[in-house]
Enzyme design. Sequence first.
Site, PDB file in Angstrom:
ATOM      1  N   LYS A  69       1.586 -35.388 -24.641  1.00  0.00           N
ATOM      2  CA  LYS A  69       2.552 -34.804 -25.584  1.00  0.00           C
ATOM      3  C   LYS A  69       3.966 -34.938 -25.017  1.00  0.00           C
ATOM      4  O   LYS A  69       4.907 -35.291 -25.719  1.00  0.00           O
ATOM      5  CB  LYS A  69       2.182 -33.339 -25.879  1.00  0.00           C
ATOM      6  CG  LYS A  69       0.909 -33.240 -26.731  1.00  0.00           C
ATOM      7  CD  LYS A  69       0.283 -31.854 -26.815  1.00  0.00           C
ATOM      8  CE  LYS A  69      -1.064 -31.945 -27.529  1.00  0.00           C
ATOM      9  NZ  LYS A  69      -1.830 -30.698 -27.578  1.00  0.00           N
ATOM     10  N   GLN A 111      -1.463 -24.886 -25.074  1.00  0.00           N
ATOM     11  CA  GLN A 111      -2.645 -25.747 -25.101  1.00  0.00           C
ATOM     12  C   GLN A 111      -3.920 -24.895 -25.077  1.00  0.00           C
ATOM     13  O   GLN A 111      -4.056 -23.975 -24.275  1.00  0.00           O
ATOM     14  CB  GLN A 111      -2.610 -26.713 -23.900  1.00  0.00           C
ATOM     15  CG  GLN A 111      -3.716 -27.760 -23.906  1.00  0.00           C
ATOM     16  CD  GLN A 111      -3.629 -28.752 -25.062  1.00  0.00           C
ATOM     17  OE1 GLN A 111      -2.558 -29.024 -25.580  1.00  0.00           O
ATOM     18  NE2 GLN A 111      -4.764 -29.284 -25.470  1.00  0.00           N
ATOM     19  N   ASP A 157       2.280 -26.021 -33.886  1.00  0.00           N
ATOM     20  CA  ASP A 157       0.840 -26.275 -33.829  1.00  0.00           C
ATOM     21  C   ASP A 157       0.132 -25.737 -35.085  1.00  0.00           C
ATOM     22  O   ASP A 157      -1.019 -26.075 -35.341  1.00  0.00           O
ATOM     23  CB  ASP A 157       0.260 -25.543 -32.608  1.00  0.00           C
ATOM     24  CG  ASP A 157      -0.481 -26.460 -31.671  1.00  0.00           C
ATOM     25  OD1 ASP A 157      -0.694 -27.631 -32.022  1.00  0.00           O
ATOM     26  OD2 ASP A 157      -0.844 -25.989 -30.585  1.00  0.00           O
TER      27      ASP A 157
HETATM   28  N1  GUN Z   1      -6.662 -28.228 -27.905  1.00  0.00           N
HETATM   29  C1  GUN Z   1      -7.281 -29.222 -28.588  1.00  0.00           C
HETATM   30  N2  GUN Z   1      -6.532 -29.620 -29.629  1.00  0.00           N
HETATM   31  C2  GUN Z   1      -5.398 -28.879 -29.609  1.00  0.00           C
HETATM   32  C3  GUN Z   1      -4.237 -28.844 -30.431  1.00  0.00           C
HETATM   33  O1  GUN Z   1      -4.091 -29.569 -31.419  1.00  0.00           O
HETATM   34  N3  GUN Z   1      -3.300 -27.928 -30.071  1.00  0.00           N
HETATM   35  C4  GUN Z   1      -3.454 -27.102 -29.003  1.00  0.00           C
HETATM   36  N4  GUN Z   1      -2.487 -26.241 -28.757  1.00  0.00           N
HETATM   37  N5  GUN Z   1      -4.524 -27.108 -28.233  1.00  0.00           N
HETATM   38  C5  GUN Z   1      -5.491 -28.004 -28.534  1.00  0.00           C
END
Ligand code: GUN
Length: 291
Positions: free
Chosen positions: A52, A96, A119
């Site tokens: 990211k 995350q 998110d």
């Molecule tokens: N863990 C797996 N996919 C995601 C996501 O799209 N966002 C976040 N914050 N954690 C994740």
Amino acid sequence: MANIISGKELAEEIKAELKLKIDELKRKGKTPGLATILVGKSPASIIYVRNKGLACESLGIYSEQYNLDENITQEDLVSLIHKLNQEDKIDGILVQLPLPKHLDEMNILASISPDKDVDGFHFYSVGRFFCEKDYNNMKKNKLFLPATPYGIMEMLIRKNIKLEGANAVVLGRSNIVGKPIAMLLLSANATVTICHSKTQDLANICKNGDILIAAIGKPKFVKQDMVKEGVVVIDVGINRVDDKIVGDVDFDEVSKKASLITPVPGGVGPMTITMLMVNTVVSAERHLNEG
Ligand code: GUN
């Protein structure tokens, strides 16, 4: 043999469109900013968060990454989020997932200011898109849709897959993928069935799917005899088997019957990151225009 939907190529297309918006924002004195928060040392999460950050860098989005000890308290994590909520240079905050067990995930996500919830996991964001009936309206109103389901929708739409009236089968009911993608497909007038670990006769339900979304985290779970001839398959799985990454779909088998299928890697993954960047830029535009 099926045609392959390259998430990588589509993501590049979207990023090229996005770069123009970012340059325009910068001309107006606003650089979009994303803060990512990683708690603990899960190898998969470390890679996802790093990717990211790299995506931000390649697009010219400012990013900050917080690597927190796995024993951090709820209070300390929430207080970091409250601080980031106040910072003008941060337009999006991403925690995350999954988080260590001692932390209350729902409350942590709820401490993110909804205007920075890129998110789309805050109760407000979930409720907001749940209430909107039409996918086109969601886009017009620039809602923060969760990145993976948003990426899947964009893949289907950009590949001209007919969603209206289609039978869509979703394998998995997570808050991150299964539930929201079901809601988005419904908003595009598909008929949606959600299957999960307790579903009976799962293979027969899958066989009825014109579109099959696999998000259950079981390597090569979907086999040829579980799908309809001509099905469109979206494989969300990322499973490590013998040092190789494989999806939830047995690609070699299922691609013989599918009309379109996403590979793993190179399918949903790049789209997920790109849609997070899209949401971050939308947030920056909103902050610039609305203060
Ligand atoms: N863990 C797996 N996919 C995601 C996501 O799209 N966002 C976040 N914050 N954690 C994740």
